[in-house]
Scaffold this active site. Structure first.
Site, PDB file in Angstrom:
ATOM      1  CB  THR A  42       4.688 -28.199  12.332  1.00 13.94           C
ATOM      2  OG1 THR A  42       3.934 -27.010  12.464  1.00 13.94           O
ATOM      3  CG2 THR A  42       5.798 -28.200  13.349  1.00 13.94           C
ATOM      4  NE  ARG A  82       2.840 -17.490  13.748  1.00 10.48           N
ATOM      5  CZ  ARG A  82       2.785 -18.812  13.595  1.00 10.48           C
ATOM      6  NH1 ARG A  82       3.846 -19.454  13.145  1.00 10.48           N
ATOM      7  NH2 ARG A  82       1.675 -19.480  13.866  1.00 10.48           N
ATOM      8  N   GLY A 101      -0.504 -27.207  13.110  1.00 15.24           N
ATOM      9  CA  GLY A 101      -1.662 -26.428  12.672  1.00 15.24           C
ATOM     10  C   GLY A 101      -1.426 -24.950  12.881  1.00 15.24           C
TER      11      GLY A 101
END
Length: 303
Positions: free
Chosen positions: A185, A213, A236
């Site tokens: 990210t 997702r 993460g």
């Protein structure tokens, strides 16, 4: 961990586990945010400028560098913005846009906080965001590596059997395997001279993942949070981050008087070592970054 005490601050990250080779991209993002802060003085505009820089870099898993889905074609992206002036917007499962963070900014102008899927894409077009669907060479290499790993014995995601992705396959095509790639990210947190806080984030999605997702990035309180005591961004494995409402948890520790350094260390300690987790945060007097795996980052004092 780096911390500063200053009237204003900017911290950015490029994804837990992405390695420190991308620190230069984070430094460029910080500079973009700094210029914006000098020109406009608005924390959210500065945070968006930082994330926009990383979306356009191509080396980060966001925007032009977004990950390919398991089918090797689909790209689904999430992004978020939030500040202490009341602005909150996010997109989930957004396709065919170059800069998801700008769409999230536009969502913040609507009566809603989160748009997803087809509706998010239609909204992006209505707001003037051009169609963009190009997979980077890095994303294609990562996709092939993932397929190779899924065909082997190494877990592609901690605690998940590789066969699960074939068992629950929901793409239009058939599985191309019988791996471990990024949940990267990008994010930025900013404290401006007026004491306002802002956070922005963007991701090209997790790989491997099922179609549709959605991770922590667009979920307020999980991947991002901003309030009168500070701003926090997490990175993460989203499925783990969401279970702890990590950004909100860290924010409320800081609000209760926990030193920023201690709050970040305490948060990282919530997770097993094999689960990549990183955090950046600013409070009224401090700023810092911490990760249990190598994470590109940059921090600057402004003013």
């Amino acid at each position: 961990m780096n911390a500063i005490d200053s009237a204003s601050a900017i911290v950015v990250h490029g994804g837990a586990g992405a390695g420190r080779d991308l620190d230069d991209g984070c430094a460029q993002a910080v500079q973009a945010a700094r210029v914006q802060l000098e020109q406009e003085g608005d924390a959210l505009d500065a945070a968006i400028a930082a994330v926009l820089s990383m979306e356009n870099d191509g080396r980060f898993n966001a925007g032009t560098g977004a990950a390919l889905g398991l089918d090797g074609t689909t790209i689904e992206m999430d992004a978020c913005v939030m500040d202490t002036r009341g602005r909150l917007g996010a997109v989930a499962g957004l396709r065919a846009v170059r800069n998801p963070v700008l769409v999230a900014r536009d969502v913040a102008r609507t009566p809603h906080c989160l748009l997803g899927g087809e509706g998010a894409e239609r909204f992006a077009r209505a707001m003037g965001h051009a169609h963009y669907h190009e997979a980077s060479a890095k994303a294609r290499r990562a996709h092939q590596k993932m397929l190779d790993q899924l065909a082997g014995d190494d877990q592609a995601m901690p605690g998940v059997d590789n066969k699960d992705f074939a068992t629950f396959w929901n793409y239009a095509c058939s599985p191309a395997f019988a791996g471990k790639t990024g949940c990267d990210t990008v994010g930025a947190v900013v404290r401006d001279r007026d004491g306002h806080f802002a956070v922005a984030g963007s991701t090209g999605g997790s790989a491997p993942s099922l179609l549709g997702r959605v991770g922590d990035t667009p979920i307020v309180g999980s991947g991002f949070y901003a309030g009168p005591h500070g701003a926090v961004a997490a990175t993460g494995i989203g499925e783990h981050i969401m279970r702890h409402m990590l950004a909100s948890t860290v924010y409320h520790w800081i609000a209760a008087g926990t030193a920023l350094d201690e709050a970040l260390r305490r948060a990282i300690g919530l997770f097993p070592d094999d689960v990549a987790i990183g955090l950046i945060a600013v409070s009224r007097t401090e700023a810092g970054a911490l990760s249990n795996q190598a994470m590109p980052q940059a921090l600057v004092r402004h003013g």
